[in-house]
Design a protein around this motif. Structure first.
Motif, short mmCIF file in Angstrom:
data_model
loop_
_atom_site.label_atom_id
_atom_site.label_comp_id
_atom_site.label_asym_id
_atom_site.label_seq_id
_atom_site.Cartn_x
_atom_site.Cartn_y
_atom_site.Cartn_z
N ALA A 284 0.83 -1.20 0.00
CA ALA A 284 0.00 0.00 0.00
C ALA A 284 0.87 1.25 0.00
N GLU A 285 0.38 2.30 -0.64
CA GLU A 285 1.13 3.55 -0.74
C GLU A 285 1.45 4.16 0.62
N ASP A 286 0.61 3.89 1.63
CA ASP A 286 0.87 4.44 2.97
C ASP A 286 1.62 3.47 3.87
N ASP A 287 2.11 2.37 3.30
CA ASP A 287 2.96 1.42 4.03
C ASP A 287 4.40 1.78 3.70
N PHE A 288 5.11 2.34 4.66
CA PHE A 288 6.46 2.82 4.41
C PHE A 288 7.53 1.79 4.76
N SER A 289 7.17 0.52 4.79
CA SER A 289 8.17 -0.53 4.92
C SER A 289 9.07 -0.42 3.70
N HIS A 290 10.38 -0.50 3.89
CA HIS A 290 11.28 -0.32 2.76
C HIS A 290 12.68 -0.80 3.08
N PHE A 291 13.47 -0.93 2.00
CA PHE A 291 14.90 -1.16 2.09
C PHE A 291 15.55 0.20 1.93
N GLY A 292 16.60 0.48 2.68
CA GLY A 292 17.23 1.79 2.62
C GLY A 292 18.66 1.73 2.11
N PHE A 293 18.96 2.60 1.16
CA PHE A 293 20.31 2.73 0.61
C PHE A 293 20.73 4.19 0.74
N ALA A 294 21.94 4.41 1.26
CA ALA A 294 22.48 5.76 1.41
C ALA A 294 23.25 6.15 0.16
N LEU A 295 23.12 7.41 -0.21
CA LEU A 295 23.87 7.97 -1.34
C LEU A 295 24.77 9.09 -0.85
N GLU A 296 25.68 9.52 -1.73
CA GLU A 296 26.71 10.48 -1.32
C GLU A 296 26.29 11.94 -1.38
N SER A 297 25.13 12.24 -1.97
CA SER A 297 24.72 13.64 -2.09
C SER A 297 23.23 13.74 -2.44
N LYS A 298 22.70 14.96 -2.27
CA LYS A 298 21.33 15.23 -2.72
C LYS A 298 21.23 15.08 -4.23
N ALA A 299 22.26 15.49 -4.94
CA ALA A 299 22.26 15.37 -6.40
C ALA A 299 22.15 13.90 -6.82
N ALA A 300 22.77 13.00 -6.08
CA ALA A 300 22.68 11.57 -6.39
C ALA A 300 21.26 11.06 -6.16
N VAL A 301 20.59 11.56 -5.13
CA VAL A 301 19.19 11.20 -4.88
C VAL A 301 18.33 11.69 -6.04
N ASP A 302 18.55 12.95 -6.45
CA ASP A 302 17.79 13.51 -7.57
C ASP A 302 18.03 12.71 -8.86
N ALA A 303 19.26 12.30 -9.09
CA ALA A 303 19.59 11.57 -10.31
C ALA A 303 18.89 10.20 -10.34
N ILE A 304 18.90 9.51 -9.23
CA ILE A 304 18.25 8.19 -9.20
C ILE A 304 16.74 8.34 -9.32
N ALA A 305 16.19 9.40 -8.74
CA ALA A 305 14.75 9.66 -8.86
C ALA A 305 14.38 9.96 -10.32
N ALA A 306 15.21 10.71 -11.01
CA ALA A 306 14.94 11.03 -12.42
C ALA A 306 14.98 9.77 -13.28
N ARG A 307 15.97 8.91 -13.04
CA ARG A 307 16.04 7.63 -13.77
C ARG A 307 14.81 6.79 -13.51
N ALA A 308 14.41 6.72 -12.24
CA ALA A 308 13.26 5.90 -11.86
C ALA A 308 11.96 6.44 -12.44
N GLU A 309 11.85 7.78 -12.49
CA GLU A 309 10.63 8.37 -13.05
C GLU A 309 10.50 8.00 -14.53
N LYS A 310 11.60 8.06 -15.26
CA LYS A 310 11.58 7.69 -16.68
C LYS A 310 11.23 6.21 -16.86
N ALA A 311 11.68 5.37 -15.92
CA ALA A 311 11.43 3.93 -15.99
C ALA A 311 10.07 3.54 -15.42
N GLY A 312 9.37 4.50 -14.81
CA GLY A 312 8.05 4.23 -14.26
C GLY A 312 8.04 3.53 -12.91
#
Length: 138
Positions: A71-99
């Protein structure tokens, strides 16, 4: 001796898609593979790990899972740390394109930090963060 957390095992619906997701988005590598005649839905079992941490923690993927309808309101998840906010933005952009983007990047107060969330091919949420007191950027 105290117990040590060494692995997490998941039955997954599409083994190949999950292997590709965790390689492509999380940088995990296949470190062990075996045939298991008792495995539900197939016999190939794989172990994935961060390079250099193969003896510390792995994710085991087993074929034959039902898939997860998280469910969208179930925040169970696996967590991975990245080296910067820009890296978070980059992975989000890739994921958005991939759906597979589930949570757009957002900033939360400490200790949550800056993060986004993806859905893996089996339906599990996977968080990518910067600024938490764990991993890179801590």
């Amino acid at each position: 001796m105290k117990p040590a957390f060494t692995h997490l095992a998941l039955h997954v619906l599409d083994l190949e898609a999950c292997i590709a997701f965790y390689r492509d988005y999380c940088g995990l590598t296949l470190v062990h593979e075996r045939e298991d005649g008792d495995a539900k839905g197939g016999s190939r079992v794989v172990w994935l790990a961060e390079p250099g941490k193969e003896k510390d923690f792995i994710i085991v993927l087993l074929p034959g899972g039902p898939g997860r309808d998280q469910a969208e309101d179930d925040f169970s998840h696996f967590g991975f740390a990245l080296e910067s906010k820009a890296a978070v933005d980059a992975i989000a952009a890739r994921a958005e394109k991939a759906g597979c983007l589930a949570w757009a990047p957002r900033q939360e107060s400490y200790p949550v930090g800056y993060y986004c969330g993806l859905k893996d091919p089996d339906g599990n949420f996977v968080e990518f963060s910067y600024g938490q007191p764990l991993g890179p950027g801590s």
